[in-house]
Design a protein around this motif. Structure first.
Motif, PDB file in Angstrom:
ATOM      1  N   TYR A   1       0.839  -1.200   0.000  1.00 45.66           N
ATOM      2  CA  TYR A   1       0.000   0.000   0.000  1.00 45.66           C
ATOM      3  C   TYR A   1       0.873   1.249   0.000  1.00 45.66           C
ATOM      4  CZ  TYR A   1      -3.617  -3.282   1.632  1.00 45.66           C
ATOM      5  OH  TYR A   1      -4.476  -4.329   1.763  1.00 45.66           O
ATOM      6  N   GLN A   2       1.902   1.230   0.824  1.00 46.74           N
ATOM      7  CA  GLN A   2       2.751   2.411   0.948  1.00 46.74           C
ATOM      8  C   GLN A   2       3.447   2.730  -0.374  1.00 46.74           C
ATOM      9  OE1 GLN A   2       5.242   2.432   4.408  1.00 46.74           O
ATOM     10  NE2 GLN A   2       5.898   4.531   4.074  1.00 46.74           N
ATOM     11  N   LYS A   3       3.899   1.710  -1.078  1.00 46.54           N
ATOM     12  CA  LYS A   3       4.564   1.929  -2.363  1.00 46.54           C
ATOM     13  C   LYS A   3       3.572   2.466  -3.397  1.00 46.54           C
ATOM     14  CE  LYS A   3       7.405  -0.283  -5.847  1.00 46.54           C
ATOM     15  NZ  LYS A   3       7.970  -1.537  -6.336  1.00 46.54           N
ATOM     16  N   ASP A   4       2.360   1.937  -3.403  1.00 50.01           N
ATOM     17  CA  ASP A   4       1.325   2.430  -4.322  1.00 50.01           C
ATOM     18  C   ASP A   4       1.092   3.920  -4.117  1.00 50.01           C
ATOM     19  OD1 ASP A   4       0.984  -0.142  -5.272  1.00 50.01           O
ATOM     20  OD2 ASP A   4      -0.892  -0.499  -4.181  1.00 50.01           O
ATOM     21  N   VAL A   5       0.987   4.314  -2.864  1.00 55.29           N
ATOM     22  CA  VAL A   5       0.735   5.724  -2.553  1.00 55.29           C
ATOM     23  C   VAL A   5       1.951   6.571  -2.907  1.00 55.29           C
ATOM     24  CG1 VAL A   5       0.171   7.364  -0.713  1.00 55.29           C
ATOM     25  CG2 VAL A   5      -1.003   5.164  -0.813  1.00 55.29           C
ATOM     26  N   ALA A   6       3.154   6.043  -2.692  1.00 48.82           N
ATOM     27  CA  ALA A   6       4.373   6.786  -3.062  1.00 48.82           C
ATOM     28  C   ALA A   6       4.396   7.056  -4.561  1.00 48.82           C
ATOM     29  CB  ALA A   6       5.620   6.015  -2.638  1.00 48.82           C
ATOM     30  N   GLU A   7       4.017   6.079  -5.365  1.00 51.74           N
ATOM     31  CA  GLU A   7       3.963   6.269  -6.816  1.00 51.74           C
ATOM     32  C   GLU A   7       2.981   7.382  -7.177  1.00 51.74           C
ATOM     33  OE1 GLU A   7       3.092   2.504  -8.639  1.00 51.74           O
ATOM     34  OE2 GLU A   7       4.951   1.605  -7.906  1.00 51.74           O
ATOM     35  N   PHE A   8       1.833   7.390  -6.520  1.00 47.51           N
ATOM     36  CA  PHE A   8       0.826   8.433  -6.737  1.00 47.51           C
ATOM     37  C   PHE A   8       1.388   9.805  -6.353  1.00 47.51           C
ATOM     38  CE2 PHE A   8      -2.434  11.129  -4.802  1.00 47.51           C
ATOM     39  CZ  PHE A   8      -3.346  11.254  -5.838  1.00 47.51           C
ATOM     40  N   MET A   9       2.039   9.856  -5.193  1.00 44.84           N
ATOM     41  CA  MET A   9       2.583  11.121  -4.714  1.00 44.84           C
ATOM     42  C   MET A   9       3.644  11.656  -5.669  1.00 44.84           C
ATOM     43  SD  MET A   9       2.830  10.268  -0.630  1.00 44.84           S
ATOM     44  CE  MET A   9       3.575  11.834  -0.169  1.00 44.84           C
ATOM     45  N   GLU A  10       4.537  10.789  -6.113  1.00 45.05           N
ATOM     46  CA  GLU A  10       5.586  11.221  -7.031  1.00 45.05           C
ATOM     47  C   GLU A  10       4.989  11.718  -8.343  1.00 45.05           C
ATOM     48  OE1 GLU A  10       8.001   7.699  -6.982  1.00 45.05           O
ATOM     49  OE2 GLU A  10       9.119   8.380  -5.214  1.00 45.05           O
ATOM     50  N   ALA A  11       3.963  11.013  -8.845  1.00 42.09           N
ATOM     51  CA  ALA A  11       3.296  11.456 -10.078  1.00 42.09           C
ATOM     52  C   ALA A  11       2.616  12.805  -9.869  1.00 42.09           C
ATOM     53  CB  ALA A  11       2.277  10.409 -10.527  1.00 42.09           C
ATOM     54  N   GLY A  12       2.146  13.046  -8.642  1.00 39.44           N
ATOM     55  CA  GLY A  12       1.496  14.310  -8.302  1.00 39.44           C
ATOM     56  C   GLY A  12       2.461  15.372  -7.799  1.00 39.44           C
TER      57      GLY A  12
ATOM     58  N   ILE B   1      -3.220   7.807   5.228  1.00 38.19           N
ATOM     59  CA  ILE B   1      -2.270   7.443   6.284  1.00 38.19           C
ATOM     60  C   ILE B   1      -0.928   7.052   5.667  1.00 38.19           C
ATOM     61  CG2 ILE B   1      -1.747   5.701   8.053  1.00 38.19           C
ATOM     62  CD1 ILE B   1      -4.811   5.837   8.750  1.00 38.19           C
ATOM     63  N   MET B   2      -0.974   6.287   4.586  1.00 38.13           N
ATOM     64  CA  MET B   2       0.267   5.927   3.888  1.00 38.13           C
ATOM     65  C   MET B   2       0.923   7.173   3.298  1.00 38.13           C
ATOM     66  SD  MET B   2       0.804   2.714   4.343  1.00 38.13           S
ATOM     67  CE  MET B   2       0.062   2.980   5.942  1.00 38.13           C
ATOM     68  N   GLY B   3       0.122   8.124   2.859  1.00 44.18           N
ATOM     69  CA  GLY B   3       0.673   9.382   2.357  1.00 44.18           C
ATOM     70  C   GLY B   3       1.435  10.126   3.434  1.00 44.18           C
ATOM     71  N   LEU B   4       0.882  10.158   4.630  1.00 44.42           N
ATOM     72  CA  LEU B   4       1.579  10.824   5.740  1.00 44.42           C
ATOM     73  C   LEU B   4       2.871  10.080   6.075  1.00 44.42           C
ATOM     74  CD1 LEU B   4       1.837  12.981   7.882  1.00 44.42           C
ATOM     75  CD2 LEU B   4       0.226  11.685   9.310  1.00 44.42           C
ATOM     76  N   CYS B   5       2.809   8.746   6.084  1.00 44.88           N
ATOM     77  CA  CYS B   5       4.032   7.969   6.337  1.00 44.88           C
ATOM     78  C   CYS B   5       5.097   8.294   5.301  1.00 44.88           C
ATOM     79  CB  CYS B   5       3.720   6.474   6.319  1.00 44.88           C
ATOM     80  SG  CYS B   5       2.806   5.875   7.744  1.00 44.88           S
ATOM     81  N   ASN B   6       4.710   8.330   4.036  1.00 48.61           N
ATOM     82  CA  ASN B   6       5.661   8.650   2.967  1.00 48.61           C
ATOM     83  C   ASN B   6       6.215  10.061   3.114  1.00 48.61           C
ATOM     84  OD1 ASN B   6       5.539   6.192   1.607  1.00 48.61           O
ATOM     85  ND2 ASN B   6       3.796   6.822   0.375  1.00 48.61           N
ATOM     86  N   SER B   7       5.382  10.959   3.546  1.00 46.40           N
ATOM     87  CA  SER B   7       5.784  12.356   3.661  1.00 46.40           C
ATOM     88  C   SER B   7       6.857  12.566   4.725  1.00 46.40           C
ATOM     89  CB  SER B   7       4.549  13.214   3.970  1.00 46.40           C
ATOM     90  OG  SER B   7       4.874  14.563   4.030  1.00 46.40           O
ATOM     91  N   VAL B   8       6.774  11.800   5.805  1.00 45.03           N
ATOM     92  CA  VAL B   8       7.732  11.983   6.903  1.00 45.03           C
ATOM     93  C   VAL B   8       8.773  10.862   6.998  1.00 45.03           C
ATOM     94  CG1 VAL B   8       6.168  13.426   8.253  1.00 45.03           C
ATOM     95  CG2 VAL B   8       6.207  10.949   8.648  1.00 45.03           C
TER      96      VAL B   8
END
Length: 122
Positions: free
Chosen positions: A3-14, A66-73
């Protein structure tokens, strides 16, 4: 895939910051707390309305932010999860569980608190 990697990919694309190392919590992370609060309220409403579809959507949305916040910090959630899982499983003694009158699982002598500080390398 996690899940965390999926969200990281989204964040990087955004074009959002993804940190692979722990970092200080900044004001920009308030966005995630607002999103978590918003998704929680929507999920609670779905639960109260007994709407299983919106409940499932809300739960997934909460995990996402929640995964987005984890990735952010820079929190490696998988490592934290494993530590918490181990701690929770220590509540079982010889495969048995002890519960209170409300059904809450109690902490026997075998229980150990998760060492999040160690897992984060602090």
């Amino acid at each position: 895939m996690t899940y965390q990697k999926d969200v990281a990919e989204f964040m990087e694309a955004g074009e959002q910051q993804v940190s692979s190392e722990l970092k200080r919590i900044e004001d920009q992370e308030a966005l995630y707390m607002n999103l978590i609060t918003e998704e929680y309220k929507e999920t609670l409403q779905a639960f109260q309305q007994r709407d299983i579809i919106e409940l499932a959507d809300g739960l997934a949305d909460m995990v996402w932010v929640i995964m987005g916040l984890c990735n952010s910090v820079g929190i490696d959630f998988e490592k934290v999860w494993e530590e918490v899982r181990s701690s929770n499983m220590s509540k079982f003694q010889d495969g048995r569980v002890i519960k209170n009158d409300q059904g809450k699982i109690l902490k026997p002598e075998s229980y150990f608190k998760p060492d999040i500080k160690k897992v984060l390398g602090l």
